[in-house]
Every structure is written in structure tokens, then in C-alpha cells.
Design a protein around this motif. Structure first.
Motif, short mmCIF file in Angstrom:
data_model
loop_
_atom_site.label_atom_id
_atom_site.label_comp_id
_atom_site.label_asym_id
_atom_site.label_seq_id
_atom_site.Cartn_x
_atom_site.Cartn_y
_atom_site.Cartn_z
N TRP A 26 71.63 40.45 -0.40
CA TRP A 26 70.67 40.72 -1.48
C TRP A 26 69.41 41.36 -0.92
O TRP A 26 68.87 42.30 -1.51
N ALA A 27 68.93 40.87 0.20
CA ALA A 27 67.73 41.44 0.82
C ALA A 27 68.01 42.87 1.27
O ALA A 27 67.15 43.75 1.10
N ALA A 28 69.18 43.12 1.81
CA ALA A 28 69.53 44.48 2.23
C ALA A 28 69.61 45.40 1.02
O ALA A 28 69.14 46.55 1.06
N GLY A 29 70.17 44.92 -0.07
CA GLY A 29 70.27 45.72 -1.29
C GLY A 29 68.91 46.08 -1.85
O GLY A 29 68.67 47.23 -2.24
N PHE A 30 68.02 45.10 -1.91
CA PHE A 30 66.68 45.38 -2.42
C PHE A 30 65.91 46.31 -1.48
O PHE A 30 65.14 47.16 -1.94
N GLY A 31 66.12 46.17 -0.19
CA GLY A 31 65.46 47.07 0.76
C GLY A 31 65.93 48.49 0.61
O GLY A 31 65.13 49.43 0.58
N ILE A 32 67.23 48.68 0.49
CA ILE A 32 67.78 50.03 0.30
C ILE A 32 67.33 50.59 -1.05
O ILE A 32 66.96 51.76 -1.15
N GLY A 33 67.32 49.74 -2.08
CA GLY A 33 66.87 50.18 -3.40
C GLY A 33 65.41 50.61 -3.39
O GLY A 33 65.05 51.60 -4.02
N SER A 34 64.58 49.89 -2.67
CA SER A 34 63.16 50.26 -2.61
C SER A 34 62.97 51.58 -1.87
O SER A 34 62.12 52.39 -2.23
N LEU A 35 63.77 51.82 -0.82
CA LEU A 35 63.69 53.11 -0.12
C LEU A 35 64.14 54.26 -1.01
O LEU A 35 63.52 55.34 -1.00
N VAL A 36 65.18 54.03 -1.81
CA VAL A 36 65.64 55.07 -2.73
C VAL A 36 64.58 55.35 -3.78
O VAL A 36 64.28 56.51 -4.10
N LEU A 37 63.98 54.29 -4.33
CA LEU A 37 62.92 54.47 -5.33
C LEU A 37 61.72 55.20 -4.73
O LEU A 37 61.15 56.09 -5.37
N PHE A 38 61.34 54.87 -3.52
CA PHE A 38 60.24 55.54 -2.84
C PHE A 38 60.55 57.03 -2.67
O PHE A 38 59.69 57.89 -2.88
N GLY A 39 61.79 57.35 -2.31
CA GLY A 39 62.19 58.75 -2.17
C GLY A 39 62.16 59.50 -3.49
O GLY A 39 61.72 60.65 -3.55
N LEU A 40 62.62 58.86 -4.56
CA LEU A 40 62.60 59.50 -5.87
C LEU A 40 61.17 59.77 -6.34
O LEU A 40 60.88 60.84 -6.89
N VAL A 41 60.28 58.80 -6.14
CA VAL A 41 58.89 59.01 -6.51
C VAL A 41 58.29 60.14 -5.68
O VAL A 41 57.53 60.96 -6.21
N GLY A 42 58.63 60.21 -4.41
CA GLY A 42 58.15 61.30 -3.57
C GLY A 42 58.65 62.66 -4.03
O GLY A 42 57.91 63.64 -4.01
N LEU A 43 59.91 62.72 -4.46
CA LEU A 43 60.45 63.98 -4.95
C LEU A 43 59.77 64.43 -6.23
O LEU A 43 59.53 65.63 -6.44
N VAL A 44 59.43 63.50 -7.10
CA VAL A 44 58.79 63.85 -8.36
C VAL A 44 57.31 64.15 -8.15
O VAL A 44 56.79 65.14 -8.67
N ALA A 45 56.62 63.30 -7.40
CA ALA A 45 55.17 63.44 -7.26
C ALA A 45 54.78 64.47 -6.21
O ALA A 45 53.69 65.04 -6.30
N GLY A 46 55.63 64.73 -5.23
CA GLY A 46 55.28 65.63 -4.14
C GLY A 46 54.82 67.01 -4.58
O GLY A 46 53.73 67.45 -4.24
N PRO A 47 55.63 67.72 -5.38
CA PRO A 47 55.20 69.05 -5.81
C PRO A 47 54.00 69.02 -6.77
O PRO A 47 53.35 70.04 -6.97
#
Length: 56
Positions: A26-47
Motif C-alpha cells: 500500500w505504501a509503495a502504491g501511494f508513493g508511485i501514485g504521488s509521483l505520477v500525480l506530481f508528473g501530471l501536475v508538472g506537465l499541465v503547469a509547466g508550459p
């Protein structure tokens, strides 16, 4: 006979030996999920970072 799933958890326990309690899926899943969410926010907010500057 040991299953493949047992070997995966044994390897993950070895990799997470520095963590208290060993590997937790569960901890690994939430960690991977948070990294994916961070990447998505970066893709949207970056430009659009220039739009967030109030002085521009």
C-alpha cells in the motif's frame, strides 16, 4: 513450492530493508501514485508558468 509472488515480495523486502516494517504494498502504491500525480501536475503547469507571474 514457493510462488513468483513470494519472490517479488522477498526482493522488495530486501530493497526496503532501510524502512521500518519492511516492504508495504500500500505504501509503495501511494508513493508511485504521488509521483505520477506530481508528473501530471508538472506537465499541465509547466508550459503555463508564465501565466502565474503577477508582474508579467
Amino acid at each position: 513450492m514457493l510462488t513468483r509472488r513470494y519472490y517479488v515480495f522477498k526482493i522488495m523486502n530486501l530493497l526496503a530493508s532501510f524502512a521500518l516494517g519492511g516492504f508495504n504494498p500500500w505504501a509503495a502504491g501511494f508513493g508511485i501514485g504521488s509521483l505520477v500525480l506530481f508528473g501530471l501536475v508538472g506537465l499541465v503547469a509547466g508550459p503555463n508558468l508564465k501565466n502565474f507571474d503577477p508582474d508579467a
